[in-house]
Design a protein around this motif. Structure first.
Motif, PDB file in Angstrom:
ATOM      1  N   HIS A  13       0.833  -1.193   0.000  1.00  0.00           N
ATOM      2  CA  HIS A  13       0.000   0.000   0.000  1.00  0.00           C
ATOM      3  C   HIS A  13       0.868   1.244   0.000  1.00  0.00           C
ATOM      4  N   LEU A  14       0.828   1.993  -1.094  1.00  0.00           N
ATOM      5  CA  LEU A  14       1.581   3.242  -1.169  1.00  0.00           C
ATOM      6  C   LEU A  14       0.819   4.330  -0.418  1.00  0.00           C
ATOM      7  N   GLU A  15       1.512   5.355  -0.015  1.00  0.00           N
ATOM      8  CA  GLU A  15       0.885   6.446   0.739  1.00  0.00           C
ATOM      9  C   GLU A  15      -0.258   7.049  -0.067  1.00  0.00           C
ATOM     10  N   ASP A  16      -1.398   7.208   0.570  1.00  0.00           N
ATOM     11  CA  ASP A  16      -2.581   7.738  -0.094  1.00  0.00           C
ATOM     12  C   ASP A  16      -3.178   8.820   0.801  1.00  0.00           C
ATOM     13  N   LYS A  17      -2.823  10.055   0.522  1.00  0.00           N
ATOM     14  CA  LYS A  17      -3.221  11.176   1.375  1.00  0.00           C
ATOM     15  C   LYS A  17      -4.724  11.304   1.480  1.00  0.00           C
ATOM     16  N   LEU A  18      -5.426  11.115   0.360  1.00  0.00           N
ATOM     17  CA  LEU A  18      -6.880  11.265   0.360  1.00  0.00           C
ATOM     18  C   LEU A  18      -7.535  10.261   1.309  1.00  0.00           C
ATOM     19  N   LEU A  19      -7.152   9.003   1.220  1.00  0.00           N
ATOM     20  CA  LEU A  19      -7.760   7.984   2.070  1.00  0.00           C
ATOM     21  C   LEU A  19      -7.381   8.187   3.537  1.00  0.00           C
ATOM     22  N   GLU A  20      -6.170   8.671   3.795  1.00  0.00           N
ATOM     23  CA  GLU A  20      -5.789   8.967   5.175  1.00  0.00           C
ATOM     24  C   GLU A  20      -6.646  10.105   5.727  1.00  0.00           C
ATOM     25  N   GLU A  21      -6.983  11.068   4.890  1.00  0.00           N
ATOM     26  CA  GLU A  21      -7.858  12.166   5.323  1.00  0.00           C
ATOM     27  C   GLU A  21      -9.279  11.672   5.578  1.00  0.00           C
ATOM     28  N   VAL A  22      -9.705  10.689   4.808  1.00  0.00           N
ATOM     29  CA  VAL A  22     -11.025  10.090   5.053  1.00  0.00           C
ATOM     30  C   VAL A  22     -11.038   9.430   6.431  1.00  0.00           C
ATOM     31  N   ARG A  72     -13.007   4.236  -7.495  1.00  0.00           N
ATOM     32  CA  ARG A  72     -11.736   4.296  -8.231  1.00  0.00           C
ATOM     33  C   ARG A  72     -11.632   3.154  -9.242  1.00  0.00           C
ATOM     34  N   GLY A  73     -12.304   2.058  -8.955  1.00  0.00           N
ATOM     35  CA  GLY A  73     -12.261   0.923  -9.855  1.00  0.00           C
ATOM     36  C   GLY A  73     -12.997   1.159 -11.157  1.00  0.00           C
ATOM     37  N   PHE A  74     -14.072   1.957 -11.121  1.00  0.00           N
ATOM     38  CA  PHE A  74     -14.816   2.207 -12.375  1.00  0.00           C
ATOM     39  C   PHE A  74     -14.515   3.571 -12.983  1.00  0.00           C
ATOM     40  N   GLY A  75     -13.699   4.386 -12.323  1.00  0.00           N
ATOM     41  CA  GLY A  75     -13.280   5.646 -12.909  1.00  0.00           C
ATOM     42  C   GLY A  75     -14.425   6.599 -13.172  1.00  0.00           C
ATOM     43  N   LYS A  76     -14.433   7.219 -14.340  1.00  0.00           N
ATOM     44  CA  LYS A  76     -15.408   8.260 -14.668  1.00  0.00           C
ATOM     45  C   LYS A  76     -16.662   7.719 -15.347  1.00  0.00           C
ATOM     46  N   GLU A  77     -16.773   6.424 -15.506  1.00  0.00           N
ATOM     47  CA  GLU A  77     -17.896   5.878 -16.275  1.00  0.00           C
ATOM     48  C   GLU A  77     -18.927   5.145 -15.422  1.00  0.00           C
ATOM     49  N   TYR A  94     -20.671  11.144   1.501  1.00  0.00           N
ATOM     50  CA  TYR A  94     -20.872  11.911   0.254  1.00  0.00           C
ATOM     51  C   TYR A  94     -19.854  13.045   0.151  1.00  0.00           C
ATOM     52  N   ARG A  95     -19.590  13.694   1.270  1.00  0.00           N
ATOM     53  CA  ARG A  95     -18.599  14.772   1.244  1.00  0.00           C
ATOM     54  C   ARG A  95     -17.238  14.227   0.828  1.00  0.00           C
ATOM     55  N   ASN A  96     -16.863  13.084   1.383  1.00  0.00           N
ATOM     56  CA  ASN A  96     -15.562  12.511   1.038  1.00  0.00           C
ATOM     57  C   ASN A  96     -15.515  12.013  -0.399  1.00  0.00           C
ATOM     58  N   LEU A  97     -16.612  11.421  -0.871  1.00  0.00           N
ATOM     59  CA  LEU A  97     -16.656  10.994  -2.281  1.00  0.00           C
ATOM     60  C   LEU A  97     -16.583  12.199  -3.205  1.00  0.00           C
ATOM     61  N   SER A  98     -17.187  13.321  -2.794  1.00  0.00           N
ATOM     62  CA  SER A  98     -17.146  14.540  -3.598  1.00  0.00           C
ATOM     63  C   SER A  98     -15.731  15.080  -3.683  1.00  0.00           C
ATOM     64  N   ILE A  99     -15.029  15.086  -2.552  1.00  0.00           N
ATOM     65  CA  ILE A  99     -13.635  15.527  -2.548  1.00  0.00           C
ATOM     66  C   ILE A  99     -12.796  14.654  -3.474  1.00  0.00           C
ATOM     67  N   ALA A 100     -13.156  13.365  -3.541  1.00  0.00           N
ATOM     68  CA  ALA A 100     -12.424  12.433  -4.399  1.00  0.00           C
ATOM     69  C   ALA A 100     -12.792  12.568  -5.875  1.00  0.00           C
ATOM     70  N   GLY A 101     -13.808  13.385  -6.167  1.00  0.00           N
ATOM     71  CA  GLY A 101     -14.185  13.626  -7.565  1.00  0.00           C
ATOM     72  C   GLY A 101     -15.328  12.784  -8.079  1.00  0.00           C
ATOM     73  N   PHE A 102     -16.103  12.166  -7.183  1.00  0.00           N
ATOM     74  CA  PHE A 102     -17.174  11.266  -7.613  1.00  0.00           C
ATOM     75  C   PHE A 102     -18.576  11.759  -7.215  1.00  0.00           C
ATOM     76  N   SER A 103     -18.733  13.055  -7.006  1.00  0.00           N
ATOM     77  CA  SER A 103     -20.012  13.580  -6.507  1.00  0.00           C
ATOM     78  C   SER A 103     -21.178  13.259  -7.424  1.00  0.00           C
ATOM     79  N   ASP A 104     -20.935  13.242  -8.741  1.00  0.00           N
ATOM     80  CA  ASP A 104     -22.015  12.977  -9.701  1.00  0.00           C
ATOM     81  C   ASP A 104     -22.192  11.489  -9.986  1.00  0.00           C
ATOM     82  N   GLN A 105     -21.406  10.660  -9.320  1.00  0.00           N
ATOM     83  CA  GLN A 105     -21.445   9.224  -9.630  1.00  0.00           C
ATOM     84  C   GLN A 105     -21.863   8.370  -8.446  1.00  0.00           C
TER      85      GLN A 105
END
Length: 212
Positions: A13-22, A72-77, A94-105
């Motif tokens: 597991h490489l360092e993942d700042k976003l998940l650590e913030e979650v 992250r597994g399905f990306g933008k689709e 939802y807030r954390n998913l939005s920060i990750a870029g998936f608010s519309d998904q």
């Protein structure tokens, strides 16, 4: 098992700042620290990606850690539907998913998951990937509901199936859900609609393919 998981997490597991913030946000909101392990989260991402699933259903959102891994597994689709009993948990997720870029998904359905699953069935929704990580007493009910919603060839993944190793080790301290998990694993192993395998990662994940 702890030593093996520590080795996996520290090595792969490489360092993942976003998940650590979650994880930090979950602690800050005084929610239980029961997110999937780092390696388990990475496995979820890989399974969704490898399977090509674009419609994913999650039972148990907590603060959004596993949701981000799945998305992250399905990306933008793809699209994630997440069922969560507690409204405040769903809001943080939802807030954390939005920060990750998936608010519309991502769509959150709050309240009892079995009622949400009934609604999805009434709407004739279908999914290609399921992740079960909620109240253990209902795992078998969740499995049955997922099978109603599953496309042929869908993947069903359930977390915490080792119950701290107590399902296999008679000398381990039993947990409240040890017998429940043992019975659930037997159900998945012998279910006529499933091809299943238990992966000893984190607290154990049972992974099944819905037969075509």
């Amino acid at each position: 098992m702890k030593l093996i998981n520590h080795y996996m997490d520290s090595t792969f597991h490489l360092e993942d700042k976003l998940l650590e913030e979650v994880l930090a946000s979950i602690r800050a909101h005084e929610m239980p620290s029961i997110s999937v392990s780092r390696s388990s989260g990475k496995l979820l991402t890989m399974l969704v990606s490898i399977s090509g699933a674009k419609k994913v259903l999650e039972i148990g959102a907590l603060g959004g850690y596993s949701g981000i891994c799945l998305a992250r597994g399905f990306g933008k689709e793809g699209q994630l539907t997440s069922l969560e009993l507690e409204d405040r948990y769903a809001q943080l997720a939802y807030r954390n998913l939005s920060i990750a870029g998936f608010s519309d998904q991502v769509t959150y359905m709050t309240g009892a998951a079995l009622q949400s699953l009934e609604k999805l069935a009434e709407e004739q929704q279908r999914f290609e990937f399921f992740f079960i990580d909620a109240d253990k007493e209902n795992y078998e009910n969740y499995l049955n509901a997922c099978l109603v919603l599953a496309e042929p060839g869908a993947l069903i993944v359930a977390d915490n199936v080792l119950a701290g190793g107590s399902v296999a080790d008679s000398e381990a301290q039993p947990k409240r859900h040890t017998d429940t998990m043992r019975k659930f694993n037997e159900t998945m192993a012998h279910h006529p609609q499933l091809e299943s395998l238990l992966i000893p990662i984190g607290d154990g994940m049972t992974i099944a393919i819905v037969k075509k």
